[in-house]
Design a protein around this motif. Structure first.
Motif: not given
Ligand code: ZN
Ligand code: ZN
Length: 266
Positions: A151-157, A207-210
């Motif tokens: 889940l962390k990997a998915l959201l960080s992209s 990460s990419r998520l802002t």
């Protein structure tokens, strides 16, 4: 890419994601009439040319009623394709409509959108989703028993995401739920607390998520103020916005530029 939250929480979840000529409805906890009237309030019409409501695909995350109860009516009124992962128990949908399976963990296309689904723990087989256009990616993760590396990997992209902040542990402990239901919520196959979502948000900083939208808040065991305070204070560099139970909203997906902020409809 445009994203519209049409309902969030146990009274019905639905989220319309639109990119170029593709429209995908994530979850169908509302019927077609509520869907159309709520979109109209946000200034969007589902009609396209023929006068028929138009979406390309319905993508329910799991088979709990607050995510699936309107699916048959929506599929019937729009003629859309229904994408179901193997864990979704929906025999009537599978028997009557154009249902397509999809794999977990690898991307597939719905029109111009690239979609990826990751399994997350819940008391029905459940997925978190990433929906990406050419330039933007949006994540959806509600009904999550506990945070996983996947889940962390998915959201960080993703650029932005809707993630649940279901309950305040304190309000749940002293609230109206019977013991068995409290255990269901907190037992690792239920829902994320504000604190769990805060830890996830903190891990996503850098990460990419802002931009993070908090949704699927419990009406009995949370308040928008508690959810926002707990998550925003743990991740001050993310733009955190709370969506109250049942609320509707057009979301920002990309990184907001100063120019966009200056325009009334930017
Ligand atoms: Zn739910
Ligand atoms: Zn659920």
């Amino acid at each position: 890419m445009r994203v519209f939250v049409l309902g969030t929480g146990s009274s019905g979840n639905a989220l319309l994601v639109e990119s170029e000529d593709t429209r995908v409805l994530v979850d169908a906890g509302l019927g077609p009439r509520a869907l159309e009237s709520r979109l109209a309030l946000l200034g969007v019409t589902l009609e396209r040319g023929s006068g028929r409501p138009f979406i390309d695909a319905l993508l329910p995350t799991h088979h709990h009623g607050d995510h699936l109860s309107g699916a048959e009516k929506i599929a019937r009124s729009t003629g859309c394709v229904v994408y179901l992962h193997d864990g979704v128990r929906a025999p009537r949908l599978r028997a009557r409509f154009d249902v397509r399976p999809y794999p977990l963990g690898s991307a597939f296309k719905i029109g111009s959108l690239a979609v990826r689904a990751e399994h997350v723990p819940h008391d029905a087989p459940q997925v978190a989703l990433r929906l990406a256009s050419q330039h933007h990616a949006f994540g959806v993760a509600t009904d999550v028993g506990r945070v996983t590396a996947g889940l962390k990997a998915l959201l960080s992209s993703c650029d932005s995401a809707l993630v649940e902040a279901n309950h305040c542990a304190e309000l749940l402990a002293f609230g109206p739920y019977p013991m068995a239901l409290r255990h269901r919520v907190t037992g690792g196959l239920g829902h994320l607390s504000n604190q769990q979502t805060a830890e996830l948000a903190s891990a996503l900083v850098g990460s990419r998520l802002t931009r993070l939208y908090l949704g699927h808040l419990s009406r009995s065991n949370n308040t928008p103020e508690r959810a926002l305070e707990t998550v925003a204070s743990a991740a001050p560099r993310l733009g955190v916005t709370v969506l109250a139970h049942g609320s509707m909203r057009a979301l920002e997906v990309g990184r907001a530029s100063s120019l966009q902020l200056a325009l009334p409809f930017g």
